[in-house]
Design a protein around this motif. Structure first.
Motif, PDB file in Angstrom:
ATOM      1  N   ASP A  77       0.828  -1.206   0.000  1.00  0.00           N
ATOM      2  CA  ASP A  77       0.000   0.000   0.000  1.00  0.00           C
ATOM      3  C   ASP A  77       0.860   1.253   0.000  1.00  0.00           C
ATOM      4  OD1 ASP A  77      -2.291  -1.508   0.033  1.00  0.00           O
ATOM      5  OD2 ASP A  77      -2.619  -1.310   2.187  1.00  0.00           O
ATOM      6  N   THR A 110      -7.687   3.241  -6.924  1.00  0.00           N
ATOM      7  CA  THR A 110      -7.310   3.644  -5.569  1.00  0.00           C
ATOM      8  C   THR A 110      -8.434   3.362  -4.580  1.00  0.00           C
ATOM      9  OG1 THR A 110      -8.103   5.898  -5.884  1.00  0.00           O
ATOM     10  CG2 THR A 110      -5.782   5.475  -6.387  1.00  0.00           C
ATOM     11  N   GLN A 111      -8.058   3.352  -3.319  1.00  0.00           N
ATOM     12  CA  GLN A 111      -9.011   3.232  -2.220  1.00  0.00           C
ATOM     13  C   GLN A 111      -9.043   4.567  -1.501  1.00  0.00           C
ATOM     14  OE1 GLN A 111      -7.827  -0.098   0.252  1.00  0.00           O
ATOM     15  NE2 GLN A 111      -7.008  -1.141  -1.536  1.00  0.00           N
ATOM     16  N   GLY A 112     -10.187   4.956  -1.008  1.00  0.00           N
ATOM     17  CA  GLY A 112     -10.354   6.252  -0.355  1.00  0.00           C
ATOM     18  C   GLY A 112      -9.975   6.282   1.103  1.00  0.00           C
ATOM     19  N   ARG A 113      -8.797   5.758   1.440  1.00  0.00           N
ATOM     20  CA  ARG A 113      -8.292   5.803   2.810  1.00  0.00           C
ATOM     21  C   ARG A 113      -6.973   6.556   2.803  1.00  0.00           C
ATOM     22  NH1 ARG A 113      -8.135   0.083   2.634  1.00  0.00           N
ATOM     23  NH2 ARG A 113      -6.070   0.239   3.561  1.00  0.00           N
ATOM     24  N   ALA A 114      -6.711   7.277   3.862  1.00  0.00           N
ATOM     25  CA  ALA A 114      -5.469   8.046   3.969  1.00  0.00           C
ATOM     26  C   ALA A 114      -4.292   7.123   4.282  1.00  0.00           C
ATOM     27  CB  ALA A 114      -5.600   9.105   5.048  1.00  0.00           C
ATOM     28  N   CYS A 115      -3.138   7.476   3.695  1.00  0.00           N
ATOM     29  CA  CYS A 115      -1.919   6.697   3.919  1.00  0.00           C
ATOM     30  C   CYS A 115      -0.718   7.551   3.523  1.00  0.00           C
ATOM     31  CB  CYS A 115      -1.963   5.417   3.077  1.00  0.00           C
ATOM     32  SG  CYS A 115      -0.555   4.324   3.277  1.00  0.00           S
ATOM     33  N   CYS A 120      -5.506   8.964  -0.543  1.00  0.00           N
ATOM     34  CA  CYS A 120      -5.863   7.718  -1.222  1.00  0.00           C
ATOM     35  C   CYS A 120      -4.746   6.689  -1.086  1.00  0.00           C
ATOM     36  CB  CYS A 120      -6.121   7.975  -2.712  1.00  0.00           C
ATOM     37  SG  CYS A 120      -7.466   9.122  -3.040  1.00  0.00           S
ATOM     38  N   ILE A 121      -5.124   5.421  -1.290  1.00  0.00           N
ATOM     39  CA  ILE A 121      -4.160   4.319  -1.253  1.00  0.00           C
ATOM     40  C   ILE A 121      -4.159   3.620  -2.602  1.00  0.00           C
ATOM     41  CG2 ILE A 121      -3.705   2.012  -0.325  1.00  0.00           C
ATOM     42  CD1 ILE A 121      -4.703   2.943   2.340  1.00  0.00           C
TER      43      ILE A 121
END
Length: 138
Positions: A77, A110-115, A120-121
């Motif tokens: 990720d 992408t995935q909508g999570r912070a990283c 996005c991830i």
């Protein structure tokens, strides 16, 4: 040959306003977004206009990912700027672009999570000792 084509031909595709953008691999923009245990990821971009003025569309982005280890990561990720899709443009994996001149049609969502400080991830597969370049799709 594939890397040079990606750099010079502006394979980044069309900008948001419908015009063709400069390849992000030609620009001076560089931001290291991840460096951990032998894996390095950085963003590249080219600003077409004077950076002191606001642009009507964001610059085209390239994500360069390097695995400098003998470890394989089936799902690694990485945090990326706001985006939906990234297209694989260059890969050093055997049987892909640098070996045959062909790039498999791989588009990652992408995935909508912070990283890593980004909203996005992007999950990528990293074989040992590989490099991959992704272009953000509009």
């Amino acid at each position: 040959r594939t890397l040079i084509e990606a750099r010079l031909a502006g394979l980044a595709g069309a900008c948001a306003d419908g015009t063709r953008g400069a390849s992000p691999l030609l620009g001076d923009g560089l931001h290291i977004c991840h460096s951990h245990d032998g894996v390095l990821a950085y963003l590249r971009w080219a600003e077409e206009a004077d950076s002191r003025f606001e642009q009507s569309s964001p610059p085209e982005l390239a994500l360069v990912v390097l695995n400098c280890t003998n470890n394989s990561f089936p799902c690694y990720d990485l945090g990326v700027p706001p985006s939906e899709r990234w297209r694989l443009t260059v890969s050093t994996v055997s049987g892909t672009s640098l070996h045959t001149g062909e790039v498999p049609d791989v588009v990652l969502t992408t995935q909508g999570r912070a990283c890593h400080g980004f909203p996005c991830i992007l999950s990528v597969t990293l074989p040992p000792y590989c490099a991959a370049i992704f272009f953000r799709e509009a």
